[in-house]
Design a protein around this motif. Structure first.
Motif, PDB file in Angstrom:
ATOM      1  N   MET A  13       0.825  -1.210   0.000  1.00  0.00           N
ATOM      2  CA  MET A  13       0.000   0.000   0.000  1.00  0.00           C
ATOM      3  C   MET A  13       0.859   1.260   0.000  1.00  0.00           C
ATOM      4  O   MET A  13       1.930   1.306   0.617  1.00  0.00           O
ATOM      5  CB  MET A  13      -0.933   0.000   1.219  1.00  0.00           C
ATOM      6  CG  MET A  13      -1.843   1.225   1.339  1.00  0.00           C
ATOM      7  SD  MET A  13      -2.861   1.565  -0.114  1.00  0.00           S
ATOM      8  CE  MET A  13      -3.944   0.122  -0.138  1.00  0.00           C
ATOM      9  N   ILE A  14       0.385   2.284  -0.690  1.00  0.00           N
ATOM     10  CA  ILE A  14       1.022   3.604  -0.713  1.00  0.00           C
ATOM     11  C   ILE A  14       0.339   4.470   0.343  1.00  0.00           C
ATOM     12  O   ILE A  14      -0.890   4.488   0.441  1.00  0.00           O
ATOM     13  CB  ILE A  14       0.862   4.254  -2.104  1.00  0.00           C
ATOM     14  CG1 ILE A  14       1.541   3.389  -3.180  1.00  0.00           C
ATOM     15  CG2 ILE A  14       1.416   5.678  -2.116  1.00  0.00           C
ATOM     16  CD1 ILE A  14       1.144   3.772  -4.595  1.00  0.00           C
ATOM     17  N   TYR A  15       1.127   5.202   1.121  1.00  0.00           N
ATOM     18  CA  TYR A  15       0.569   6.102   2.139  1.00  0.00           C
ATOM     19  C   TYR A  15       1.007   7.527   1.836  1.00  0.00           C
ATOM     20  O   TYR A  15       2.201   7.799   1.635  1.00  0.00           O
ATOM     21  CB  TYR A  15       1.015   5.664   3.542  1.00  0.00           C
ATOM     22  CG  TYR A  15       0.507   4.293   3.893  1.00  0.00           C
ATOM     23  CD1 TYR A  15      -0.755   4.113   4.429  1.00  0.00           C
ATOM     24  CD2 TYR A  15       1.279   3.165   3.614  1.00  0.00           C
ATOM     25  CE1 TYR A  15      -1.241   2.844   4.713  1.00  0.00           C
ATOM     26  CE2 TYR A  15       0.798   1.890   3.892  1.00  0.00           C
ATOM     27  CZ  TYR A  15      -0.467   1.741   4.438  1.00  0.00           C
ATOM     28  OH  TYR A  15      -0.953   0.480   4.699  1.00  0.00           O
ATOM     29  N   ASN A  16       0.037   8.434   1.803  1.00  0.00           N
ATOM     30  CA  ASN A  16       0.289   9.829   1.449  1.00  0.00           C
ATOM     31  C   ASN A  16      -0.018  10.741   2.626  1.00  0.00           C
ATOM     32  O   ASN A  16      -1.003  10.539   3.349  1.00  0.00           O
ATOM     33  CB  ASN A  16      -0.584  10.242   0.263  1.00  0.00           C
ATOM     34  CG  ASN A  16      -0.270   9.443  -0.988  1.00  0.00           C
ATOM     35  OD1 ASN A  16       0.889   9.192  -1.291  1.00  0.00           O
ATOM     36  ND2 ASN A  16      -1.304   9.055  -1.721  1.00  0.00           N
ATOM     37  N   ALA A 281      -9.450   4.758 -13.704  1.00  0.00           N
ATOM     38  CA  ALA A 281     -10.173   5.904 -13.137  1.00  0.00           C
ATOM     39  C   ALA A 281      -9.646   6.250 -11.748  1.00  0.00           C
ATOM     40  O   ALA A 281      -9.500   7.431 -11.396  1.00  0.00           O
ATOM     41  CB  ALA A 281     -11.660   5.600 -13.081  1.00  0.00           C
ATOM     42  N   VAL A 282      -9.340   5.228 -10.953  1.00  0.00           N
ATOM     43  CA  VAL A 282      -8.772   5.456  -9.618  1.00  0.00           C
ATOM     44  C   VAL A 282      -7.354   6.017  -9.746  1.00  0.00           C
ATOM     45  O   VAL A 282      -6.986   6.993  -9.071  1.00  0.00           O
ATOM     46  CB  VAL A 282      -8.767   4.151  -8.805  1.00  0.00           C
ATOM     47  CG1 VAL A 282      -7.946   4.312  -7.522  1.00  0.00           C
ATOM     48  CG2 VAL A 282     -10.193   3.727  -8.466  1.00  0.00           C
ATOM     49  N   ALA A 283      -6.564   5.430 -10.619  1.00  0.00           N
ATOM     50  CA  ALA A 283      -5.180   5.888 -10.811  1.00  0.00           C
ATOM     51  C   ALA A 283      -5.139   7.326 -11.293  1.00  0.00           C
ATOM     52  O   ALA A 283      -4.288   8.115 -10.859  1.00  0.00           O
ATOM     53  CB  ALA A 283      -4.473   4.973 -11.809  1.00  0.00           C
ATOM     54  N   ASP A 288      -1.478  13.371  -9.982  1.00  0.00           N
ATOM     55  CA  ASP A 288      -0.590  14.525  -9.794  1.00  0.00           C
ATOM     56  C   ASP A 288      -0.345  14.858  -8.327  1.00  0.00           C
ATOM     57  O   ASP A 288       0.132  15.938  -8.002  1.00  0.00           O
ATOM     58  CB  ASP A 288      -1.141  15.751 -10.522  1.00  0.00           C
ATOM     59  CG  ASP A 288      -2.565  16.092 -10.091  1.00  0.00           C
ATOM     60  OD1 ASP A 288      -3.037  15.511  -9.088  1.00  0.00           O
ATOM     61  OD2 ASP A 288      -3.211  16.921 -10.761  1.00  0.00           O
ATOM     62  N   GLN A 289      -0.697  13.928  -7.441  1.00  0.00           N
ATOM     63  CA  GLN A 289      -0.452  14.056  -5.997  1.00  0.00           C
ATOM     64  C   GLN A 289      -1.221  15.205  -5.346  1.00  0.00           C
ATOM     65  O   GLN A 289      -0.919  15.577  -4.206  1.00  0.00           O
ATOM     66  CB  GLN A 289       1.050  14.203  -5.719  1.00  0.00           C
ATOM     67  CG  GLN A 289       1.861  12.991  -6.177  1.00  0.00           C
ATOM     68  CD  GLN A 289       3.321  13.085  -5.795  1.00  0.00           C
ATOM     69  OE1 GLN A 289       3.951  14.110  -5.982  1.00  0.00           O
ATOM     70  NE2 GLN A 289       3.871  12.013  -5.258  1.00  0.00           N
ATOM     71  N   LYS A 290      -2.220  15.751  -6.049  1.00  0.00           N
ATOM     72  CA  LYS A 290      -3.068  16.761  -5.421  1.00  0.00           C
ATOM     73  C   LYS A 290      -4.128  16.113  -4.535  1.00  0.00           C
ATOM     74  O   LYS A 290      -4.677  16.763  -3.648  1.00  0.00           O
ATOM     75  CB  LYS A 290      -3.735  17.629  -6.492  1.00  0.00           C
ATOM     76  CG  LYS A 290      -2.776  18.550  -7.229  1.00  0.00           C
ATOM     77  CD  LYS A 290      -3.517  19.398  -8.247  1.00  0.00           C
ATOM     78  CE  LYS A 290      -2.552  20.328  -8.983  1.00  0.00           C
ATOM     79  NZ  LYS A 290      -3.239  21.115 -10.038  1.00  0.00           N
ATOM     80  N   ASN A 313      -0.205   0.769 -11.159  1.00  0.00           N
ATOM     81  CA  ASN A 313       0.205   1.675 -12.235  1.00  0.00           C
ATOM     82  C   ASN A 313      -0.548   2.997 -12.113  1.00  0.00           C
ATOM     83  O   ASN A 313      -1.620   3.176 -12.687  1.00  0.00           O
ATOM     84  CB  ASN A 313      -0.069   1.050 -13.607  1.00  0.00           C
ATOM     85  CG  ASN A 313       0.438   1.918 -14.752  1.00  0.00           C
ATOM     86  OD1 ASN A 313       1.188   2.869 -14.540  1.00  0.00           O
ATOM     87  ND2 ASN A 313       0.020   1.598 -15.967  1.00  0.00           N
ATOM     88  N   ILE A 314       0.018   3.921 -11.345  1.00  0.00           N
ATOM     89  CA  ILE A 314      -0.633   5.224 -11.154  1.00  0.00           C
ATOM     90  C   ILE A 314       0.068   6.334 -11.943  1.00  0.00           C
ATOM     91  O   ILE A 314      -0.249   7.511 -11.781  1.00  0.00           O
ATOM     92  CB  ILE A 314      -0.715   5.615  -9.662  1.00  0.00           C
ATOM     93  CG1 ILE A 314       0.678   5.679  -9.038  1.00  0.00           C
ATOM     94  CG2 ILE A 314      -1.619   4.659  -8.907  1.00  0.00           C
ATOM     95  CD1 ILE A 314       0.671   6.188  -7.603  1.00  0.00           C
ATOM     96  N   HIS A 315       1.007   5.956 -12.783  1.00  0.00           N
ATOM     97  CA  HIS A 315       1.735   6.948 -13.574  1.00  0.00           C
ATOM     98  C   HIS A 315       1.188   7.013 -14.999  1.00  0.00           C
ATOM     99  O   HIS A 315       0.929   5.981 -15.616  1.00  0.00           O
ATOM    100  CB  HIS A 315       3.230   6.617 -13.582  1.00  0.00           C
ATOM    101  CG  HIS A 315       3.832   6.560 -12.214  1.00  0.00           C
ATOM    102  ND1 HIS A 315       3.990   7.687 -11.433  1.00  0.00           N
ATOM    103  CD2 HIS A 315       4.277   5.513 -11.469  1.00  0.00           C
ATOM    104  CE1 HIS A 315       4.523   7.345 -10.274  1.00  0.00           C
ATOM    105  NE2 HIS A 315       4.698   6.028 -10.268  1.00  0.00           N
TER     106      HIS A 315
END
Length: 333
Positions: A13-16, A281-283, A288-290, A313-315
């Protein structure tokens, strides 16, 4: 059989970070707006929640009126918490909200101190919690001064009933106004929860700028546009779908017909990316990390797992983003 959380739950998992606060949220959070009320199977709801935690989803988002009936999603989450998640309380971010209609009479909705104070106490009681991590004003109340709403939310933090404060469905202007009050009060106001998707980009017209200026995070709900950004409607309207039920308040038949060509074109891009339309759609929301986190719903475990795979794949390339914008802007002509 007692639940034991997966030991590898934090591996993928990615945490922001939420704005400029010290809090981090998973890039994908579980929203409990639908599928967790008394009209749903409890064992299925329990399986979704525990699987979500095993996948690293630490944030569970509720509201006092979620169900149906209203209040039942919090009650069912409370049962799951007591049965399975209580040993992991310090790893969880649990949020709730108040502002929409909840009980009859003049104090059962909107943003008065009377409503908000009663609401958080009721929510804590339903979930069996001492505090929530985030408590939201669910919608702006134009008939109550924002000072009153903000002071009530600030009091919750000072009383230890909430760690952080958020707002939901506030416009850019309303967000700027209440942000200034929170700053004066020194309230830990850290997050806004708006609707946002490829088909609903209203937050790009001013709100994101206000949030950025104030160091406030964003968590997006309805990222799949009530199912329009999935493969559910690519071949028409299934009889058992939301749009196929004339009584659905969430998605109408004409909305599907208006957007089906765009959905199909977007699906072709998703295929090239090795993703489903829903995953793309989720990615895209996280591109852009906003946006700190995306709230997904799930009616079954497999759907949850599929949506979490969006993070593989979020890029996006500049060409992909331009192509997506061209498809979306075509509808405005």
């Amino acid at each position: 059989m007692s639940y034991q959380a997966a030991e590898n739950r934090y591996d993928k998992m990615i945490y922001n970070r939420v704005g400029k606060s010290g809090l981090k949220l998973p890039a994908v959070s579980l929203g409990m707006w639908h599928n967790f009320g008394d009209v749903d199977l409890f064992d299925k709801s329990r399986a979704i929640v525990t699987r979500a935690f095993d996948l690293g989803i630490t944030h569970f988002d509720l509201a006092n009126n979620y169900g149906p009936p209203a209040g039942s999603a919090e009650e069912n989450f409370g049962r799951i918490f007591e049965k399975d998640l209580k040993p992991y309380r310090d790893e969880l971010i649990i949020s709730s909200k108040a502002g929409y209609y909840m009980w009859p009479g003049p104090y059962g909705e909107f943003g008065s101190k009377k409503n908000l104070t009663a609401s958080i106490d009721q929510s804590l009681n339903r979930m069996g919690l001492d505090y929530v991590d985030i408590f939201y004003s669910h919608r702006p109340d134009v008939n109550t001064p924002f000072e009153e709403t903000a002071q009530a939310l600030d009091l919750m933090v000072r009383q230890g009933k909430a760690l952080y404060i958020g707002i939901s469905n506030y416009s850019a202007e309303q967000t700027a106004e209440i942000s200034a009050i929170f700053k004066e009060l020194k309230t830990p106001f850290i997050i806004h929860q708006p609707s946002y998707s490829m088909f609903n980009r209203w937050i790009e017209d001013g709100l994101q700028d206000v949030l950025s200026e104030n160091g406030t995070g964003t968590i997006a709900y309805s990222p799949l546009a009530q199912g329009l950004l999935t493969d559910r409607y690519l071949d028409g309207i299934p009889e058992d779908s939301r749009a196929g039920r004339s009584s659905s308040p969430f998605l109408q038949e004409d909305q599907v017909h208006e957007n089906i060509a765009k959905s199909r074109a977007l699906n072709e891009i998703a295929k090239r990316r090795g993703q489903s339309l829903a995953q793309m759609a989720v990615a895209w929301i996280l591109r852009d990390q906003k946006v700190t986190s995306v709230l997904i719903g799930a009616s079954r475990v497999a759907q949850l797992e599929d949506n979490v795979k969006a993070l593989d794949n979020i890029h996006f390339t500049a060409e992909e983003l331009n192509e997506i914008d061209a498809i979306l802007n075509e509808s405005k002509k």
